[in-house]
Design an enzyme around this catalytic site. Structure first.
Site, PDB file in Angstrom:
ATOM      1  N   LYS A 163     -51.384   9.182  72.639  1.00  0.00           N
ATOM      2  CA  LYS A 163     -52.534   8.378  72.210  1.00  0.00           C
ATOM      3  C   LYS A 163     -53.852   8.941  72.770  1.00  0.00           C
ATOM      4  O   LYS A 163     -54.874   8.945  72.086  1.00  0.00           O
ATOM      5  CB  LYS A 163     -52.358   6.927  72.681  1.00  0.00           C
ATOM      6  CG  LYS A 163     -51.370   6.150  71.845  1.00  0.00           C
ATOM      7  CD  LYS A 163     -51.994   5.844  70.503  1.00  0.00           C
ATOM      8  CE  LYS A 163     -51.078   5.086  69.598  1.00  0.00           C
ATOM      9  NZ  LYS A 163     -51.651   4.887  68.256  1.00  0.00           N
ATOM     10  N   SER A 203     -54.741   2.089  73.007  1.00  0.00           N
ATOM     11  CA  SER A 203     -54.112   0.881  73.545  1.00  0.00           C
ATOM     12  C   SER A 203     -54.535   0.702  75.006  1.00  0.00           C
ATOM     13  O   SER A 203     -54.762   1.687  75.709  1.00  0.00           O
ATOM     14  CB  SER A 203     -52.596   1.036  73.480  1.00  0.00           C
ATOM     15  OG  SER A 203     -51.982   0.004  74.206  1.00  0.00           O
ATOM     16  N   SER A 204     -54.579  -0.552  75.453  1.00  0.00           N
ATOM     17  CA  SER A 204     -54.939  -0.790  76.861  1.00  0.00           C
ATOM     18  C   SER A 204     -53.918  -0.159  77.814  1.00  0.00           C
ATOM     19  O   SER A 204     -54.250   0.135  78.954  1.00  0.00           O
ATOM     20  CB  SER A 204     -55.060  -2.292  77.132  1.00  0.00           C
ATOM     21  OG  SER A 204     -53.834  -2.937  76.891  1.00  0.00           O
ATOM     22  N   CYS A 205     -52.676   0.066  77.343  1.00  0.00           N
ATOM     23  CA  CYS A 205     -51.640   0.582  78.250  1.00  0.00           C
ATOM     24  C   CYS A 205     -51.769   2.077  78.503  1.00  0.00           C
ATOM     25  O   CYS A 205     -50.953   2.645  79.230  1.00  0.00           O
ATOM     26  CB  CYS A 205     -50.250   0.230  77.752  1.00  0.00           C
ATOM     27  SG  CYS A 205     -49.820   1.066  76.249  1.00  0.00           S
ATOM     28  N   HIS A 223     -42.090  -5.972  72.324  1.00  0.00           N
ATOM     29  CA  HIS A 223     -42.999  -6.233  73.438  1.00  0.00           C
ATOM     30  C   HIS A 223     -42.657  -7.594  74.050  1.00  0.00           C
ATOM     31  O   HIS A 223     -41.857  -8.347  73.515  1.00  0.00           O
ATOM     32  CB  HIS A 223     -44.447  -6.242  72.942  1.00  0.00           C
ATOM     33  CG  HIS A 223     -44.952  -4.887  72.592  1.00  0.00           C
ATOM     34  ND1 HIS A 223     -45.259  -4.511  71.309  1.00  0.00           N
ATOM     35  CD2 HIS A 223     -45.214  -3.806  73.360  1.00  0.00           C
ATOM     36  CE1 HIS A 223     -45.692  -3.254  71.300  1.00  0.00           C
ATOM     37  NE2 HIS A 223     -45.674  -2.801  72.525  1.00  0.00           N
ATOM     38  N   TYR A 262     -45.973   7.940  75.348  1.00  0.00           N
ATOM     39  CA  TYR A 262     -46.839   7.285  74.356  1.00  0.00           C
ATOM     40  C   TYR A 262     -48.299   7.476  74.734  1.00  0.00           C
ATOM     41  O   TYR A 262     -49.143   7.807  73.893  1.00  0.00           O
ATOM     42  CB  TYR A 262     -46.439   5.810  74.352  1.00  0.00           C
ATOM     43  CG  TYR A 262     -47.282   4.866  73.558  1.00  0.00           C
ATOM     44  CD1 TYR A 262     -47.096   4.737  72.183  1.00  0.00           C
ATOM     45  CD2 TYR A 262     -48.227   4.051  74.174  1.00  0.00           C
ATOM     46  CE1 TYR A 262     -47.845   3.821  71.460  1.00  0.00           C
ATOM     47  CE2 TYR A 262     -48.978   3.143  73.457  1.00  0.00           C
ATOM     48  CZ  TYR A 262     -48.781   3.035  72.097  1.00  0.00           C
ATOM     49  OH  TYR A 262     -49.524   2.122  71.391  1.00  0.00           O
TER      50      TYR A 262
HETATM   51  N1  LIG Z   1     -48.449  -4.000  69.098  1.00  0.00           N
HETATM   52  C1  LIG Z   1     -49.266  -3.976  70.131  1.00  0.00           C
HETATM   53  O1  LIG Z   1     -49.187  -4.806  71.060  1.00  0.00           O
HETATM   54  C2  LIG Z   1     -50.355  -2.931  70.231  1.00  0.00           C
HETATM   55  C3  LIG Z   1     -51.235  -2.979  71.313  1.00  0.00           C
HETATM   56  C4  LIG Z   1     -52.244  -2.034  71.414  1.00  0.00           C
HETATM   57  C5  LIG Z   1     -52.359  -1.059  70.434  1.00  0.00           C
HETATM   58  N2  LIG Z   1     -51.493  -1.037  69.391  1.00  0.00           N
HETATM   59  C6  LIG Z   1     -51.660   0.031  68.396  1.00  0.00           C
HETATM   60  O2  LIG Z   1     -51.775  -0.520  67.091  1.00  0.00           O
HETATM   61  C7  LIG Z   1     -51.195   0.377  66.146  1.00  0.00           C
HETATM   62  C8  LIG Z   1     -50.219  -0.374  65.253  1.00  0.00           C
HETATM   63  O3  LIG Z   1     -49.189  -0.951  66.050  1.00  0.00           O
HETATM   64  P1  LIG Z   1     -48.187  -2.032  65.433  1.00  0.00           P
HETATM   65  O4  LIG Z   1     -47.815  -2.931  66.558  1.00  0.00           O
HETATM   66  O5  LIG Z   1     -48.736  -2.570  64.170  1.00  0.00           O
HETATM   67  O6  LIG Z   1     -46.909  -1.124  65.113  1.00  0.00           O
HETATM   68  P2  LIG Z   1     -45.701  -1.441  64.107  1.00  0.00           P
HETATM   69  O7  LIG Z   1     -45.655  -2.890  63.782  1.00  0.00           O
HETATM   70  O8  LIG Z   1     -44.490  -0.806  64.693  1.00  0.00           O
HETATM   71  O9  LIG Z   1     -46.128  -0.679  62.783  1.00  0.00           O
HETATM   72  C9  LIG Z   1     -46.108   0.717  62.745  1.00  0.00           C
HETATM   73  C10 LIG Z   1     -46.461   1.174  61.346  1.00  0.00           C
HETATM   74  O10 LIG Z   1     -46.426   2.603  61.344  1.00  0.00           O
HETATM   75  C11 LIG Z   1     -45.606   3.048  60.278  1.00  0.00           C
HETATM   76  N3  LIG Z   1     -44.970   4.308  60.644  1.00  0.00           N
HETATM   77  C12 LIG Z   1     -44.316   4.602  61.795  1.00  0.00           C
HETATM   78  N4  LIG Z   1     -43.829   5.878  61.740  1.00  0.00           N
HETATM   79  C13 LIG Z   1     -44.226   6.373  60.534  1.00  0.00           C
HETATM   80  C14 LIG Z   1     -44.036   7.632  59.888  1.00  0.00           C
HETATM   81  N5  LIG Z   1     -43.375   8.631  60.481  1.00  0.00           N
HETATM   82  N6  LIG Z   1     -44.553   7.791  58.644  1.00  0.00           N
HETATM   83  C15 LIG Z   1     -45.225   6.783  58.039  1.00  0.00           C
HETATM   84  N7  LIG Z   1     -45.449   5.587  58.594  1.00  0.00           N
HETATM   85  C16 LIG Z   1     -44.943   5.380  59.836  1.00  0.00           C
HETATM   86  C17 LIG Z   1     -44.595   1.949  60.095  1.00  0.00           C
HETATM   87  O11 LIG Z   1     -44.023   2.042  58.805  1.00  0.00           O
HETATM   88  P3  LIG Z   1     -42.492   1.541  58.559  1.00  0.00           P
HETATM   89  O12 LIG Z   1     -42.484   0.092  58.923  1.00  0.00           O
HETATM   90  O13 LIG Z   1     -42.236   1.793  57.126  1.00  0.00           O
HETATM   91  O14 LIG Z   1     -41.670   2.373  59.489  1.00  0.00           O
HETATM   92  C18 LIG Z   1     -45.481   0.715  60.267  1.00  0.00           C
HETATM   93  O15 LIG Z   1     -46.167   0.436  59.078  1.00  0.00           O
HETATM   94  C19 LIG Z   1     -50.576   1.503  66.949  1.00  0.00           C
HETATM   95  O16 LIG Z   1     -51.434   2.603  66.966  1.00  0.00           O
HETATM   96  C20 LIG Z   1     -50.457   0.941  68.328  1.00  0.00           C
HETATM   97  O17 LIG Z   1     -50.552   1.964  69.286  1.00  0.00           O
HETATM   98  C21 LIG Z   1     -50.496  -1.944  69.249  1.00  0.00           C
END
Ligand SMILES: NC(=O)c1ccc[n+]([C@@H]2O[C@H](COP(=O)([O-])OP(=O)(O)OC[C@H]3O[C@@H](n4cnc5c(N)ncnc54)[C@H](OP(=O)(O)O)[C@@H]3O)[C@@H](O)[C@H]2O)c1
Length: 308
Positions: free
Chosen positions: A140, A107-109, A179, A136
């Protein structure tokens, strides 16, 4: 390639669901998913058994513990432990079962708080982190290093993408854990329905942020998955190349939602990193570019939110 067995970990989340949709729409016919209820990715033996049984050809790790400043600051243990366990278990099981291609998401953060802007990939680990999300970030960064260690020592092709702030349908709109962009949508929407009541927002409004519509990230993941030959780096930024102040963003969301009340800024709340803009020269030089602009993306996201 399109009938390769690709496991999307975290397929119900913001990113994972967009990746699943994009790959299905592009003819991928052998995608593997499993819910977190059936497989808790923090449990090493369960992850080992699943990967050994299913033997995927490739893995895309979209599963993580994710949240905004408040959630990061309130749940340091969950943010460091869950992320370390999820990524370690998946990367280790993939390697042990001969999976050659894997995509991990940083992530950029997780770049240093005061790194020069725009952020280049090689600024990682060159200075102190933003304290509110170091839990976090450290997890990461460890995930990126796990991938790099396997690439160097065992010749794996485990690529870490560094997305900027993402938003879109199926985002988390819970004000305790969300967010900034989904939080703004919810606050202005509720205030509009409450007779255009005033809205109070966190911080000064001065920090600048970059936002990418989630389907653009899903396309970037597909682009990397399908990239012919060897990539020039195993760490690649993914963004749109422009940033906007939180104040300007708030005005844009207010306009799209149609809220007519006042906005107050609570400067006693933390701002976070002053500026966060990715240098996207590397991925652009490979031939990828985002397509959804911010206004269009917020309009689509608000349309989806109104159906909740
Ligand atoms: N959102 C952003 O702005 C952003 C920015 C930069 C990078 N990212 C990166 O992108 C990736 C995805 O982020 P997102 O925003 O899509 O997150 P999210 O919407 O919170 O989704 C997280 C996913 O992970 C699953 N998960 C979490 N804990 C788990 C566990 N213990 N066992 C199995 N599954 C688990 C969740 O399943 P359940 O729903 O069933 O719990 C869900 O499918 C991450 O690596 C994040 O660091 C996100």
């Amino acid at each position: 390639m399109k009938n390769s067995k690709i496991y999307i970990a975290g397929h119900t989340g913001l990113v994972g669901s967009a990746v699943l949709e994009t790959l299905v729409n592009n003819g991928y016919s052998n995608l593997l998913t499993i819910s977190s209820k059936q497989l808790d990715l923090r449990k090493q033996s369960a992850v080992d058994d699943f990967i050994a049984r299913e033997k995927p050809d490739g893995v895309i790790i979209c599963a993580a513990r994710v949240g905004g400043i408040l959630a990061n600051n309130t749940y340091p243990w969950e943010f460091i432990y869950d992320n370390l366990m999820i990524e370690t278990n998946l990367i280790n099981a993939a390697h042990n079962n001969g999976v050659q291609n894997l995509i991990f998401l940083g992530s950029s953060c997780i770049y240093p708080k005061l790194a020069p802007q725009p952020l280049k990939e090689d600024y990682l680990l060159t200075g102190p982190l933003e304290p509110t999300n170091e839990w976090y970030a450290i997890a990461k960064i460890a995930g990126i290093k796990l991938c790099q260690a396997l690439n160097r020592e065992y010749g794996r092709n485990y690529i870490s993408l560094m997305p900027t702030n993402l938003y879109g349908p199926r985002d988390n709109f819970d004000l305790q854990t969300s967010h900034v962009l989904p939080a703004l949508i919810r606050k202005f929407h509720e205030a509009k329905n409450n007779n255009h009541a005033p809205v109070t927002l966190w911080g000064s409004g001065n920090p600048r942020r970059e936002f990418l519509y989630v389907s653009d990230l899903a396309e970037a993941i597909r682009f990397i998955l399908e990239y012919p030959g060897k990539l020039p780096s195993d760490l690649i930024n993914v963004g749109c190349g422009n940033d906007i102040s939180i104040k300007e963003l708030a005005l844009l969301v207010q306009e799209i939602v149609g809220h007519k009340g006042d906005i107050f800024w609570d400067a006693s709340k933390p701002d976070g990193t002053p500026r966060k803009l990715l240098d996207i020269g590397l991925i652009q030089s490979l031939g990828w570019k985002h397509v959804v602009n911010l206004r269009e993306g917020i309009e689509k996201t608000y349309d989806w939110f109104k159906l909740l």
